[in-house]
Scaffold this active site. Structure first.
Site, PDB file in Angstrom:
ATOM      1  N   LYS A  29       7.588   0.168 -10.587  1.00 46.25           N
ATOM      2  CA  LYS A  29       6.536  -0.242 -11.525  1.00 46.25           C
ATOM      3  C   LYS A  29       5.610  -1.217 -10.790  1.00 46.25           C
ATOM      4  O   LYS A  29       6.059  -1.847  -9.835  1.00 46.25           O
ATOM      5  CB  LYS A  29       7.139  -0.893 -12.762  1.00 46.25           C
ATOM      6  CG  LYS A  29       7.666  -2.319 -12.511  1.00 46.25           C
ATOM      7  CD  LYS A  29       7.912  -3.074 -13.790  1.00 46.25           C
ATOM      8  CE  LYS A  29       8.110  -4.546 -13.501  1.00 46.25           C
ATOM      9  NZ  LYS A  29       8.397  -5.383 -14.614  1.00 46.25           N
ATOM     10  N   HIS A  74      10.030  -1.977 -20.093  1.00 49.97           N
ATOM     11  CA  HIS A  74      11.400  -2.412 -20.413  1.00 49.97           C
ATOM     12  C   HIS A  74      11.663  -2.499 -21.925  1.00 49.97           C
ATOM     13  O   HIS A  74      12.661  -1.983 -22.423  1.00 49.97           O
ATOM     14  CB  HIS A  74      11.695  -3.784 -19.792  1.00 49.97           C
ATOM     15  CG  HIS A  74      11.367  -3.849 -18.330  1.00 49.97           C
ATOM     16  ND1 HIS A  74      11.736  -2.866 -17.454  1.00 49.97           N
ATOM     17  CD2 HIS A  74      10.713  -4.771 -17.592  1.00 49.97           C
ATOM     18  CE1 HIS A  74      11.321  -3.184 -16.241  1.00 49.97           C
ATOM     19  NE2 HIS A  74      10.685  -4.336 -16.295  1.00 49.97           N
TER      20      HIS A  74
HETATM   21  P1  NAP Z   1       5.095  -7.572  -1.024  1.00 46.91           P
HETATM   22  O1  NAP Z   1       6.056  -8.669  -0.832  1.00 46.91           O
HETATM   23  O2  NAP Z   1       3.633  -7.867  -0.905  1.00 46.91           O
HETATM   24  O3  NAP Z   1       5.473  -6.427   0.042  1.00 46.91           O
HETATM   25  C1  NAP Z   1       4.651  -5.321   0.305  1.00 46.91           C
HETATM   26  C2  NAP Z   1       5.299  -4.515   1.413  1.00 46.91           C
HETATM   27  O4  NAP Z   1       4.475  -3.373   1.659  1.00 46.91           O
HETATM   28  C3  NAP Z   1       5.411  -5.247   2.738  1.00 46.91           C
HETATM   29  O5  NAP Z   1       6.564  -4.813   3.412  1.00 46.91           O
HETATM   30  C4  NAP Z   1       4.157  -4.820   3.483  1.00 46.91           C
HETATM   31  O6  NAP Z   1       4.351  -4.986   4.856  1.00 46.91           O
HETATM   32  C5  NAP Z   1       4.112  -3.357   3.047  1.00 46.91           C
HETATM   33  N1  NAP Z   1       2.770  -2.781   3.152  1.00 46.91           N
HETATM   34  C6  NAP Z   1       1.633  -3.254   2.595  1.00 46.91           C
HETATM   35  N2  NAP Z   1       0.604  -2.446   2.912  1.00 46.91           N
HETATM   36  C7  NAP Z   1       1.103  -1.452   3.677  1.00 46.91           C
HETATM   37  C8  NAP Z   1       0.532  -0.325   4.312  1.00 46.91           C
HETATM   38  N3  NAP Z   1      -0.779  -0.050   4.232  1.00 46.91           N
HETATM   39  N4  NAP Z   1       1.342   0.491   5.011  1.00 46.91           N
HETATM   40  C9  NAP Z   1       2.664   0.239   5.120  1.00 46.91           C
HETATM   41  N5  NAP Z   1       3.263  -0.813   4.535  1.00 46.91           N
HETATM   42  C10 NAP Z   1       2.487  -1.651   3.826  1.00 46.91           C
HETATM   43  O7  NAP Z   1       5.270  -6.850  -2.427  1.00 46.91           O
HETATM   44  P2  NAP Z   1       6.623  -6.730  -3.313  1.00 46.91           P
HETATM   45  O8  NAP Z   1       6.746  -7.935  -4.172  1.00 46.91           O
HETATM   46  O9  NAP Z   1       7.751  -6.356  -2.442  1.00 46.91           O
HETATM   47  O10 NAP Z   1       6.232  -5.546  -4.295  1.00 46.91           O
HETATM   48  C11 NAP Z   1       6.132  -4.198  -3.873  1.00 46.91           C
HETATM   49  C12 NAP Z   1       5.906  -3.333  -5.114  1.00 46.91           C
HETATM   50  O11 NAP Z   1       7.035  -3.419  -5.980  1.00 46.91           O
HETATM   51  C13 NAP Z   1       4.710  -3.787  -5.958  1.00 46.91           C
HETATM   52  O12 NAP Z   1       4.121  -2.669  -6.536  1.00 46.91           O
HETATM   53  C14 NAP Z   1       5.347  -4.638  -7.034  1.00 46.91           C
HETATM   54  O13 NAP Z   1       4.564  -4.692  -8.198  1.00 46.91           O
HETATM   55  C15 NAP Z   1       6.643  -3.877  -7.268  1.00 46.91           C
HETATM   56  N6  NAP Z   1       7.715  -4.723  -7.823  1.00 46.91           N
HETATM   57  C16 NAP Z   1       8.081  -5.874  -7.200  1.00 46.91           C
HETATM   58  C17 NAP Z   1       9.119  -6.630  -7.721  1.00 46.91           C
HETATM   59  C18 NAP Z   1       9.587  -7.893  -7.043  1.00 46.91           C
HETATM   60  O14 NAP Z   1      10.553  -8.498  -7.540  1.00 46.91           O
HETATM   61  N7  NAP Z   1       8.981  -8.308  -5.936  1.00 46.91           N
HETATM   62  C19 NAP Z   1       9.773  -6.211  -8.903  1.00 46.91           C
HETATM   63  C20 NAP Z   1       9.392  -5.006  -9.501  1.00 46.91           C
HETATM   64  C21 NAP Z   1       8.350  -4.274  -8.947  1.00 46.91           C
HETATM   65  P3  NAP Z   1       3.095  -5.138   5.890  1.00 46.91           P
HETATM   66  O15 NAP Z   1       2.091  -6.016   5.229  1.00 46.91           O
HETATM   67  O16 NAP Z   1       3.707  -5.692   7.123  1.00 46.91           O
HETATM   68  O17 NAP Z   1       2.592  -3.757   6.072  1.00 46.91           O
END
Ligand code: NAP
Length: 484
Positions: free
Chosen positions: A142, A234
């Site tokens: 999500k 949820h």
């Molecule tokens: P984040 O910390 O910003 O991580 C993003 C990841 O994607 C990093 O590993 C980044 O690494 C990679 N990335 C970004 N652009 C990229 C590209 N063009 N090519 C390849 N890799 C790329 O974000 P996050 O919190 O993990 O969230 C990720 C997703 O899950 C989002 O949609 C968020 O809404 C969802 N989500 C997160 C949580 C949570 O608890 N964090 C919970 C539910 C849902 P690089 O920048 O090195 O490429």
């Protein structure tokens, strides 16, 4: 069975806070099939050793009981690999394809733990590189869009590359042991089914309360808000689990067909219900855990004039023969009085009172989701509290504490869901039509708020939300569980 789990966004917050610890727990408990690889993907230039070191260091921030010993990590680390690629660059997919083809695993899981803006392009390019064979599964996190139109666009793009049975849309609430117990309670026991209807149930309350604020996710949250972040997915999935008819079997589509019917039966909004049955709140400064905390507009990354909601309470009905006229109240928000998610089923009072009982006391079934996991059945019993009165009833509680019965170290939500993806079980994942129906139902609320900024009500951090939430439920003659 050999598998390759490709974790796009393998260096991100979700990957190291939730997914890696879940995979490690499965590895520790021997439930992760042997012969697997976990391949982190991101734009950073890392080799396998550097990626393993990064994940090793991140485990320091995981709760102690779920942290590997050095010996355990050394064994787990052998599964970890890294491929550097930019999802927005078509030429980078060939590198991943070459890596996967070399091994030709029985199952390949593509987990998109990246911003949803990359989903469409990623699916197109995975298909163009031939990485969408029938043994491939794709997992989507999500938020899947920010409204019905954007949700449809993503779903259509994903379906051009993968068939519906290859698509695993995560709603991690469905992976919680307590939610699976809700299905077990309803469809594994005959006891409650005859009572599960309008004739015996007065109202149902679903609460998902968080005591934390937006933490470091202010910028993301300010674009999203509670309705999109919690209600559309949820809270509505919990409502489906309570309201659905018994499925004909435990197969994914039988379950999802019944959930879809509930979403389709939700009463459509009118101008009157939008203004009277939906409460939108935003937290102001207050106290949490005995400490002073800032208001939402003072949080880092949040617009100081933001009108984004951090609290929603609403009343709805499922318009069908089982539930017609029974109010379902949903409430969720940040910086509330405590972290507590539970569902209360309030039964109707005895039709004719021959005993004296406390005013308003009725039977309740409470389903605790977090932090406690279990059931409480509230009954009225002869308590002999007043030695002179006869047959004077007092509330008593039967507690079924699942943590005590099954141990507090249950299979976590992400652990359960990741294992299900690897095994190809779709039961706990959301189908596109469910998602679209949920968006269709919340859209009039978003539209209403766009034109009515006056409906945003402040509440002090550390409370149960704006007073309008209590007033809404009081108009029906009921109260939230902590108020009665
Ligand atoms: P984040 O910390 O910003 O991580 C993003 C990841 O994607 C990093 O590993 C980044 O690494 C990679 N990335 C970004 N652009 C990229 C590209 N063009 N090519 C390849 N890799 C790329 O974000 P996050 O919190 O993990 O969230 C990720 C997703 O899950 C989002 O949609 C968020 O809404 C969802 N989500 C997160 C949580 C949570 O608890 N964090 C919970 C539910 C849902 P690089 O920048 O090195 O490429």
């Amino acid at each position: 069975m050999s598998f390759d789990l490709v974790l796009f966004g393998g260096t991100g917050d979700l990957a190291w806070r939730k997914l890696m610890p879940a995979l490690f727990q499965a590895f520790r408990h021997g439930t992760l099939p042997s012969g697997g690889r976990i391949i982190g993907v991101a734009r950073d230039a890392l080799n396998d050793a550097q990626y393993r070191a990064l994940i090793h260091d991140r485990f320091d921030q995981v709760e102690l009981a779920k942290r590997p010993s050095e010996e355990e990590f050394a064994r787990f680390a052998a599964l970890l690999h890294f491929v550097q690629m930019d999802l927005s660059k078509p030429q980078d997919y060939a590198r991943l394809a070459a890596n996967l083809r070399e091994r030709n695993a029985d199952t390949v899981v593509m987990y998109l733990a990246t911003a949803p803006s990359l989903f469409t392009q990623a699916c197109e390019q995975l298909a163009a590189a031939g990485l969408n064979s029938p043994t491939t599964r794709i997992v989507l996190e999500k938020p899947l869009g920010h409204d019905l139109a954007s949700n449809r666009l993503i779903n259509e793009a994903v379906r051009r590359a993968f068939s519906e049975r290859q698509i695993f849309r995560i709603d991690h609430y469905l992976g919680k042991p307590s939610v699976q117990n809700l299905f077990a309670l309803r469809f594994g026991n005959a006891l409650f089914e005859p009572l599960w209807r309008r004739e015996t149930i007065a109202n149902i309350q679903i609460t998902i309360a968080e005591d934390l604020g937006v933490e470091k996710r202010g910028a993301f949250y300010d674009q999203t808000g509670t309705l999109r972040d919690m209600v559309q997915n949820h809270a509505l999935q919990l409502l489906c689990a309570i309201g659905m008819e018994p499925p004909i079997n435990a197969h994914a589509d039988a379950i999802r067909d019944e959930k879809l019917k509930v979403l389709r039966s939700l009463k459509p909004w009118t101008a009157q219900t939008l203004s009277q049955h939906v409460v939108r709140g935003q937290y102001a400064a207050g106290t949490s855990g005995g400490e002073a905390v800032p208001g939402y507009r003072q949080e880092p990354g949040v617009n100081p004039a933001s009108t984004t909601e951090t609290f929603v309470a609403l009343r709805t009905e499922i318009a069908n023969w089982r539930w017609a006229g029974v109010p379902f109240y949903l409430r969720t928000g940040k910086r509330l009085a405590e972290r507590d998610a539970h569902i209360v089923i309030n039964f109707r009072p005895a039709p004719h009172a021959i005993f004296k009982s406390p005013p308003g006391a009725t039977n309740q079934l409470v389903i605790n989701l977090q932090p406690k996991d279990g059931l409480e059945l509230h009954l009225l019993a002869e308590g002999q509290e007043n030695r002179r009165a006869i047959q004077s009833l007092a509330p008593v509680q039967l507690d079924l504490d699942f943590d005590k019965r099954f141990g507090s170290e249950r299979v976590g939500a992400y652990e359960r869901l990741l294992l299900d993806v690897i095994d190809g079980r779709l039961n706990l994942f959301v189908r596109s039509d469910e998602q679209e129906e949920a968006w269709r139902w919340v859209e009039p609320i978003l539209e209403h708020w766009r034109t009515d900024s006056s409906s945003l009500r402040p509440y002090n951090a550390g409370t149960w939300g704006p007073s309008a939430s209590s007033a809404m439920i009081a108009r029906d003659g009921y109260c939230w569980s902590e108020e009665c």
